[in-house]
Design a protein around this motif. Structure first.
Motif, PDB file in Angstrom:
ATOM      1  N   ILE A 262       0.839  -1.191   0.000  1.00 25.25           N
ATOM      2  CA  ILE A 262       0.000   0.000   0.000  1.00 25.25           C
ATOM      3  C   ILE A 262       0.874   1.240   0.000  1.00 25.25           C
ATOM      4  N   GLY A 263       0.617   2.162  -0.941  1.00 26.23           N
ATOM      5  CA  GLY A 263       1.336   3.427  -0.952  1.00 26.23           C
ATOM      6  C   GLY A 263       2.331   3.537  -2.086  1.00 26.23           C
ATOM      7  N   SER A 264       3.146   4.584  -2.027  1.00 19.22           N
ATOM      8  CA  SER A 264       4.164   4.812  -3.050  1.00 19.22           C
ATOM      9  C   SER A 264       5.524   4.382  -2.517  1.00 19.22           C
ATOM     10  N   PHE A 265       6.349   3.845  -3.410  1.00 20.87           N
ATOM     11  CA  PHE A 265       7.659   3.336  -3.030  1.00 20.87           C
ATOM     12  C   PHE A 265       8.706   3.917  -3.979  1.00 20.87           C
ATOM     13  N   SER A 266       9.914   4.120  -3.467  1.00 20.51           N
ATOM     14  CA  SER A 266      11.025   4.487  -4.326  1.00 20.51           C
ATOM     15  C   SER A 266      11.358   3.290  -5.209  1.00 20.51           C
ATOM     16  N   ASN A 267      12.189   3.512  -6.231  1.00 21.67           N
ATOM     17  CA  ASN A 267      12.601   2.397  -7.084  1.00 21.67           C
ATOM     18  C   ASN A 267      13.302   1.313  -6.267  1.00 21.67           C
ATOM     19  N   ARG A 268      14.144   1.750  -5.324  1.00 21.58           N
ATOM     20  CA  ARG A 268      14.828   0.792  -4.458  1.00 21.58           C
ATOM     21  C   ARG A 268      13.819   0.047  -3.589  1.00 21.58           C
ATOM     22  N   GLY A 269      12.829   0.785  -3.083  1.00 24.70           N
ATOM     23  CA  GLY A 269      11.806   0.162  -2.255  1.00 24.70           C
ATOM     24  C   GLY A 269      10.977  -0.844  -3.043  1.00 24.70           C
ATOM     25  N   LYS A 270      10.671  -0.524  -4.297  1.00 23.74           N
ATOM     26  CA  LYS A 270       9.916  -1.462  -5.136  1.00 23.74           C
ATOM     27  C   LYS A 270      10.687  -2.751  -5.349  1.00 23.74           C
ATOM     28  N   GLU A 271      11.984  -2.619  -5.626  1.00 22.60           N
ATOM     29  CA  GLU A 271      12.805  -3.800  -5.832  1.00 22.60           C
ATOM     30  C   GLU A 271      12.807  -4.672  -4.573  1.00 22.60           C
ATOM     31  N   GLU A 272      12.888  -4.015  -3.419  1.00 22.71           N
ATOM     32  CA  GLU A 272      12.941  -4.788  -2.177  1.00 22.71           C
ATOM     33  C   GLU A 272      11.637  -5.539  -1.935  1.00 22.71           C
ATOM     34  N   VAL A 273      10.504  -4.836  -1.994  1.00 24.59           N
ATOM     35  CA  VAL A 273       9.238  -5.513  -1.663  1.00 24.59           C
ATOM     36  C   VAL A 273       8.856  -6.546  -2.720  1.00 24.59           C
ATOM     37  N   MET A 274       9.301  -6.354  -3.956  1.00 18.72           N
ATOM     38  CA  MET A 274       9.056  -7.379  -4.965  1.00 18.72           C
ATOM     39  C   MET A 274       9.828  -8.651  -4.643  1.00 18.72           C
ATOM     40  N   SER A 275      10.966  -8.508  -3.961  1.00 22.45           N
ATOM     41  CA  SER A 275      11.749  -9.688  -3.585  1.00 22.45           C
ATOM     42  C   SER A 275      11.074 -10.484  -2.476  1.00 22.45           C
ATOM     43  N   TYR A 276      10.139  -9.868  -1.739  1.00 19.78           N
ATOM     44  CA  TYR A 276       9.469 -10.569  -0.650  1.00 19.78           C
ATOM     45  C   TYR A 276       8.667 -11.760  -1.150  1.00 19.78           C
ATOM     46  N   VAL A 277       8.029 -11.596  -2.329  1.00 20.73           N
ATOM     47  CA  VAL A 277       6.997 -12.542  -2.741  1.00 20.73           C
ATOM     48  C   VAL A 277       7.579 -13.694  -3.553  1.00 20.73           C
ATOM     49  N   SER A 278       6.799 -14.768  -3.633  1.00 22.00           N
ATOM     50  CA  SER A 278       7.200 -15.941  -4.409  1.00 22.00           C
ATOM     51  C   SER A 278       7.036 -15.668  -5.896  1.00 22.00           C
ATOM     52  N   LYS A 279       7.622 -16.527  -6.706  1.00 22.09           N
ATOM     53  CA  LYS A 279       7.502 -16.432  -8.152  1.00 22.09           C
ATOM     54  C   LYS A 279       6.438 -17.413  -8.637  1.00 22.09           C
ATOM     55  N   PRO A 280       5.763 -17.112  -9.752  1.00 23.18           N
ATOM     56  CA  PRO A 280       5.909 -15.912 -10.580  1.00 23.18           C
ATOM     57  C   PRO A 280       5.354 -14.674  -9.877  1.00 23.18           C
ATOM     58  N   THR A 281       6.094 -13.584  -9.937  1.00 24.31           N
ATOM     59  CA  THR A 281       5.775 -12.369  -9.199  1.00 24.31           C
ATOM     60  C   THR A 281       4.379 -11.834  -9.484  1.00 24.31           C
ATOM     61  N   PRO A 282       3.883 -11.817 -10.741  1.00 27.33           N
ATOM     62  CA  PRO A 282       2.537 -11.269 -10.980  1.00 27.33           C
ATOM     63  C   PRO A 282       1.437 -11.998 -10.211  1.00 27.33           C
ATOM     64  N   ASN A 283       1.669 -13.264  -9.865  1.00 25.55           N
ATOM     65  CA  ASN A 283       0.663 -14.036  -9.146  1.00 25.55           C
ATOM     66  C   ASN A 283       0.710 -13.821  -7.635  1.00 25.55           C
ATOM     67  N   HIS A 284       1.717 -13.102  -7.155  1.00 27.04           N
ATOM     68  CA  HIS A 284       1.897 -12.982  -5.712  1.00 27.04           C
ATOM     69  C   HIS A 284       1.997 -11.546  -5.200  1.00 27.04           C
ATOM     70  N   LEU A 285       2.107 -10.565  -6.078  1.00 26.46           N
ATOM     71  CA  LEU A 285       2.274  -9.176  -5.659  1.00 26.46           C
ATOM     72  C   LEU A 285       1.083  -8.341  -6.098  1.00 26.46           C
ATOM     73  N   PHE A 286       0.419  -7.703  -5.136  1.00 23.01           N
ATOM     74  CA  PHE A 286      -0.727  -6.836  -5.401  1.00 23.01           C
ATOM     75  C   PHE A 286      -0.462  -5.487  -4.731  1.00 23.01           C
ATOM     76  N   ALA A 287      -0.820  -4.397  -5.399  1.00 24.61           N
ATOM     77  CA  ALA A 287      -0.499  -3.071  -4.857  1.00 24.61           C
ATOM     78  C   ALA A 287      -1.633  -2.093  -5.115  1.00 24.61           C
ATOM     79  N   VAL A 288      -1.865  -1.209  -4.149  1.00 21.83           N
ATOM     80  CA  VAL A 288      -2.801  -0.094  -4.292  1.00 21.83           C
ATOM     81  C   VAL A 288      -2.106   1.168  -3.815  1.00 21.83           C
ATOM     82  N   ASP A 289      -2.636   2.312  -4.232  1.00 26.23           N
ATOM     83  CA  ASP A 289      -1.965   3.585  -3.962  1.00 26.23           C
ATOM     84  C   ASP A 289      -2.074   4.036  -2.514  1.00 26.23           C
ATOM     85  N   LYS A 290      -3.211   3.780  -1.882  1.00 28.78           N
ATOM     86  CA  LYS A 290      -3.411   4.278  -0.516  1.00 28.78           C
ATOM     87  C   LYS A 290      -4.345   3.345   0.247  1.00 28.78           C
TER      88      LYS A 290
END
Length: 316
Positions: A262-290
């Protein structure tokens, strides 16, 4: 002239030698990879990805498999909340999408479901305001109520089986709120989640992941033969505690990890939180603005679920 016993001995020796040569001389087998898939739909923060899978593992010193099984790139696009709702339905809830009645087709037989032991990791750091924390808890309860089997996916009295949930909260410290033995139906689970107090402080995500690894044990109520999953809700990347990279491999070995960011992330922050989830990433990462978008997301999820075909049968 060689006697018959000597001849038999020679024949046996030759046969055994040939058999050993046949048994112990193996050709090298190289790794075999599939072709790259098509690019996925845009997901998460506006990324898309493609993947390939291992079709054959190497043997006897053959060419090893490459490490790059997924490629992700950022785009200038961003998924709509409706598109994110679709991803949550199909990938996390694993339910059918509502179809246009005029185009409805007969579905093939549904797959067999497995019950879940789901660990929730809830961010309670200072960047998450107290009011936003309340929104997150409320909508989390709504999301869990949409899991299969219906009408109560956490009813421990069901003769047909049920899911279990555990929850840890983290900020500067990590707190186990309840383990997999803690609740016996959906109403109890929602009430227990609503009672979790807000804390504030740092975002020690690595410490939360370390604690999560310890939760997947039978002493905490985890079962064998179920899906072991993690759902982390967070609004930022780690700024204290253990290094993320030192704990993620062990967590991914324990469970499939989903992320609701939830929220906005820096490019570095996006890379980090994307690493949290399992692969394939599109099936495990969901995001909203607020945080206010969480209610919109849940409303869209409810309107897009096909209630005429609600749940796959379960493996009992």
């Amino acid at each position: 002239m060689m006697d018959r016993v000597g001849l038999i001995f020679i024949i046996l020796a030759f046969t055994c030698g040939s058999s050993q040569s046949f048994l112990f001389t193996k050709d090298k087998v190289d790794c075999l990879m599939s072709q790259w898939s098509e690019w996925s739909e845009v997901f998460g923060f506006g990324a898309r990805s493609k993947e390939r899978v291992i079709l054959r593992y190497p043997d006897n010193g053959g060419k090893p498999c490459p490490n790059d099984t997924e490629i992700t790139e950022r785009t200038s696009q961003k998924p709509t909340i409706k598109a994110t709702a679709k991803q949550v339905i199909t990938s996390f809830l694993q339910r059918q999408l509502k179809q246009n009645p005029s185009r409805r087709i007969t579905k093939r037989d549904a797959g067999i479901g497995l019950f879940r032991d789901l660990l929730i990791i809830l961010d309670s750091s200072g960047s998450v305001l107290s009011s936003h924390f309340e929104i997150a808890k409320q909508q989390l309860g709504e999301l869990l109520g949409l899991l299969c089997p219906l009408p109560d996916p956490f009813n421990s009295n069901s003769m047909d089986g049920y899911n279990r949930a555990a929850l840890i909260k983290y900020s500067s410290n990590v707190v186990e709120e309840f383990d997999f033995n803690g609740n016996h139906n959906l109403a109890e689970l929602k009430a227990t989640i609503q009672a979790v107090p807000y804390v504030g402080g740092g975002t020690c995500t690595g410490d939360a992941f370390y604690e999560a690894i310890q939760m997947f044990t039978s002493s905490k109520g985890m079962r064998e033969g179920t899906k072991h999953e993690v759902l982390i809700l967070t609004d930022g990347n780690s700024n204290c505690g253990r290094n993320i990279s030192t704990v993620l491999p062990a967590l991914h070995a324990k469970a499939s990890v989903f992320g609701l960011m939830i929220g906005s992330f820096s490019n570095r922050g996006k890379e980090e939180v994307m690493s949290y989830v399992s692969k394939p990433t599109p099936n495990h990462l969901f995001a909203v603005d607020k945080f206010e978008d969480l209610k919109k997301l849940l409303n869209l999820i409810k309107t897009q679920i096909d209630d005429q075909d609600p749940c796959a049968p379960f493996d009992l």
